[in-house]
Scaffold this motif. Structure first.
Motif: not given
Lengths: 479, 239
Positions: A400, A338, A386, A344-350, A340, A355
């Motif tokens: 991803s 999904m 981000l 922003n909530h689902q991107l974690f890496t730098d 969202m 990713e």
């Protein structure tokens, strides 16, 4: 009353946002500021409500006059009595947790007598039908309801000027209608209203003046009537959304032709603990390889439906069957993905590339670059996710998902707050996914997106009401 | 239908009394000030938050607190005398929990029953400076937001298969914190901008529509608190 005199503005560390604006806003009128993303609409609004130069720093040239005084000389606290502001994001404009205090908040800050504030609130509730929203916890309200409270808070301050910055970005048809009522009230009271907005259709009956902006300049000025008579093509040419104010729920799409695979959903029943059941669908077949839009009003459970589909809601015991495989909740977490609404909530890496790599079963850089290439993300592969634009972030999330080999992609309101060209971009992305053989299921209240790219439309209300009909065609036809 | 703003005070006691109780519980229960001679006061303070939760009909919190209290004190009764190693570990953790719980429940009660606007008004009456009051009231408002954001991120991670069993456990903390901090920064900035355009600023004469004043119960509790402190000090002279 509000004058821009040769105003240019450049955010600290950014490029020029306003260039040589020289314009007077007509008092007592409703003015719409529109134009593609990044054209300077929001910056114009911030100049009027004083956030520029008092909060957002940058290089301001020329003079912005409000009530014959330069905004640089009026402290924000004074200016706020005169100019009220409603913002785009309903979740971040509240200081209080309960609605009644929130409406009173501005007046309290101005040091008004409590009795007078209470009189105003009671009057306002009578005028605008807010009764059901009073004394509630703001965190429990829907986006549309929150925006109503934000408007009420501003209205309670009774300012002469009201600015709204994309107030409808997160609202459904019903929420937008609520906003219209507020505008009608302000128009009747003769307030000066300034709205920056992408969705223009709902504003057409109210606006007196229109400023069309492009690249920091006012490209065209016209009256509300002249604007309303522009054709769809003329609007799109200026980078604007169309003007059909259609309820996505009641729109019709042509029926699908030919044979295709099926996705079978069973036992779709869910309601949050202690609340009423949102949907109860014993069995429904959806077409595979299509772009399916789920529509319905705010707070009806569209997003929850997606959450159940992809297996995020533990208490939903639904089963999904596709290509002869049946997946329970945990298995669905591996086959569905999904995107969202707030990506922003689902991107974690730098790193964008990272990713994609962490989503692959075995890290394979070549394959990852290929996926990024398909989504126009090759050049930004080394950037921080981000730091990208909204559309790019959305595509990184999709990348991803593709990397982990998901068959079904879910999108939650992929086009909220987007201008025409960005909406088209999302539409193209969805279409590409379809061409790759993926099934896309999205929830939306964007009628234009629906028309542009979706092939199947289902309303959650219909799915619920006609739960005994097991095929989507039957639900659509309403037999 | 006509609407009337309901001005009845939302809770039995004033925000100032809540803060005072929170302070007292921290000193005498958590901090254990005064030792043996304070036993009676200790137990009264331990049960104050539970009674308050009951008085506000916060059923869920009330039952949780009773359950947790019951279990921990029960465990303490059994874990006495000669203890095997694992039992002493358990006893130690129960001891810590029992010390912390009353303060935690009191804080929870204060958060759940105080309106942000009441809190500011009460703070003003205590002559606290705005530079302290405004940030603290923002924190009030921020907790639920952080909770919301956090659960979104947790869901997103579940979907990506990044969880404890996923073999990528070491990155979990980082993956969770980065988006959370990014989100909270954005929300914080937007929140400040919105509050400023609504006239919030340091040093303003602010009014409050809610009635913030001390009533009989507040004076009673304050009296009890003063008595507790005096007992603690005088008791020290005699013993």
């Amino acid at each position: 009353m509000i004058r821009f005199e040769h105003v240019s503005f450049c955010y600290a560390g950014g490029s020029a946002s306003l260039k040589e604006i020289d314009h007077s806003i007509k008092p007592g009128k409703i003015t719409l500021i529109c134009g593609p993303s990044g054209c300077g609409k929001t910056t114009m609004i911030r100049c009027v409500n004083g956030l520029i130069p008092h909060f957002y720093k940058g290089d301001l040239q020329g003079r912005v006059l409000v009530k014959e005084r330069q905004t640089t000389d009026i402290p924000l606290q004074k200016l706020s009595r005169y100019v009220g502001s409603v913002f785009q994001n309903p979740r971040s404009q509240f200081f209080n947790v309960d609605t009644t205090s929130e409406i009173a908040f501005g007046c309290e800050n101005f040091g008004m007598k409590p009795e007078e504030i209470i009189d105003r609130i009671e009057k306002l509730v009578r005028q605008t039908n807010l009764r059901s929203l009073m004394d509630r916890n703001i965190f429990r309200l829907s986006g549309g309801e929150k925006q109503k409270i934000a408007c009420a808070g501003v209205a309670c301050q009774e300012p002469e000027v009201i600015t709204l910055d994309e107030p409808s970005a997160n609202l459904d048809h019903e929420g937008v209608c609520g906003l219209q009522k507020m505008l009608a009230l302000w128009k009747k009271q003769g307030k000066t209203v300034l709205i920056a907005e992408h969705r223009i259709a709902y504003l057409l009956p109210y606006i007196d003046e229109v400023l069309i902006m492009e690249d920091g300049r006012i490209r065209e000025e016209m009256t509300g009537e002249a604007f309303a008579s522009l054709s769809e093509e003329e609007l799109h040419k200026r980078g604007l959304r169309g003007k059909t104010f259609e309820n996505a729920v009641s729109m019709e799409l042509p029926p699908l032709k030919g044979e295709r695979g099926k996705i079978l959903l069973e036992h779709f029943r869910f309601g949050y603990k202690g609340e009423k059941v949102l949907f109860d669908i014993p069995r429904i077949e959806l077409p595979a390889g299509e772009i399916i839009a789920i529509v319905g009003g705010n707070g009806r459970g569209k997003t929850t439906f997606l959450r159940c589909l992809c297996g995020m809601e533990k208490r939903c015991k639904a089963l999904v069957t596709m290509n002869g495989q049946t997946w329970n909740r945990k298995q669905r977490l591996k086959h569905f993905y999904m995107v969202m609404q707030d990506v922003n909530h689902q991107l974690f890496t730098d790193r964008v590339l990272e990713e994609v790599l962490i989503s692959q079963e075995r890290e394979d850089k070549e394959k990852a670059m290929e996926i990024l290439g398909k989504l126009d993300l090759e050049e930004v592969a080394e950037r921080h996710p981000l730091s990208l634009s909204g559309g790019q972030k959305q595509r990184v999330a999709v990348a991803s998902a593709l990397a982990s080999g998901r068959e079904i992609l879910l999108f939650d309101e992929p086009t909220s707050g987007l201008d025409h060209s960005h909406m088209r971009q999302v539409a193209r992305l969805l279409d590409d996914l379809k061409k790759q053989g993926k099934t896309v299921i999205l929830v939306t209240h964007d009628g234009e997106l629906l028309k542009e790219v979706c092939t199947v439309k289902l309303s959650l209300e219909d799915l619920n009401r006609k739960a005994d009909l097991f095929s989507y065609e039957a639900v659509q036809q309403g037999t | 239908m006509d609407y009337k703003v309901d001005l009845k005070p939302a809770s039995l006691i004033d925000p100032r009394t809540k803060l005072l109780l929170l302070f007292m519980i921290s000193v005498f229960v958590l901090g254990g000030a005064g030792g043996e001679k304070m036993t009676v006061f200790y137990w009264i303070l331990v049960f104050v938050p539970v009674l308050l939760l009951l008085s506000e009909r916060k059923w869920k919190l009330f039952f949780i607190s009773v359950l947790v209290y019951g279990c921990s004190y029960g465990a303490q009764m059994f874990l006495k005398g000669d203890l095997r190693p694992w039992e002493s570990v358990l006893a130690l953790s129960v001891y810590v929990i029992v010390k912390f719980l009353p303060a935690v429940f009191m804080a929870r009660y204060t958060m759940a029953t105080t309106k942000v606007s009441e809190f500011i008004a009460a703070g003003k009456k205590m002559h606290l400076p705005d530079t302290l009051l405004i940030p603290v009231s923002v924190i009030f408002r921020y907790f639920p937001t952080i909770g919301e954001e956090y659960s979104c991120i947790r869901d997103a991670m579940k979907m990506r298969g990044i969880c404890l069993g996923g073999g990528k456990a070491s990155q979990m903390v980082e993956y969770r914190m980065v988006p959370l901090i990014a989100d909270c920064t954005v929300i914080g900035e937007e929140l400040s901008a919105a509050a400023l355009t609504r006239g919030l600023e340091v040093g303003i004469q602010r009014t409050c529509i809610w009635n913030v004043k001390l009533r009989f119960l507040d004076y009673l509790i304050m009296g009890f608190c003063i008595f507790t402190v005096v007992w603690c000090m005088i008791g020290g002279f005699f013993l």
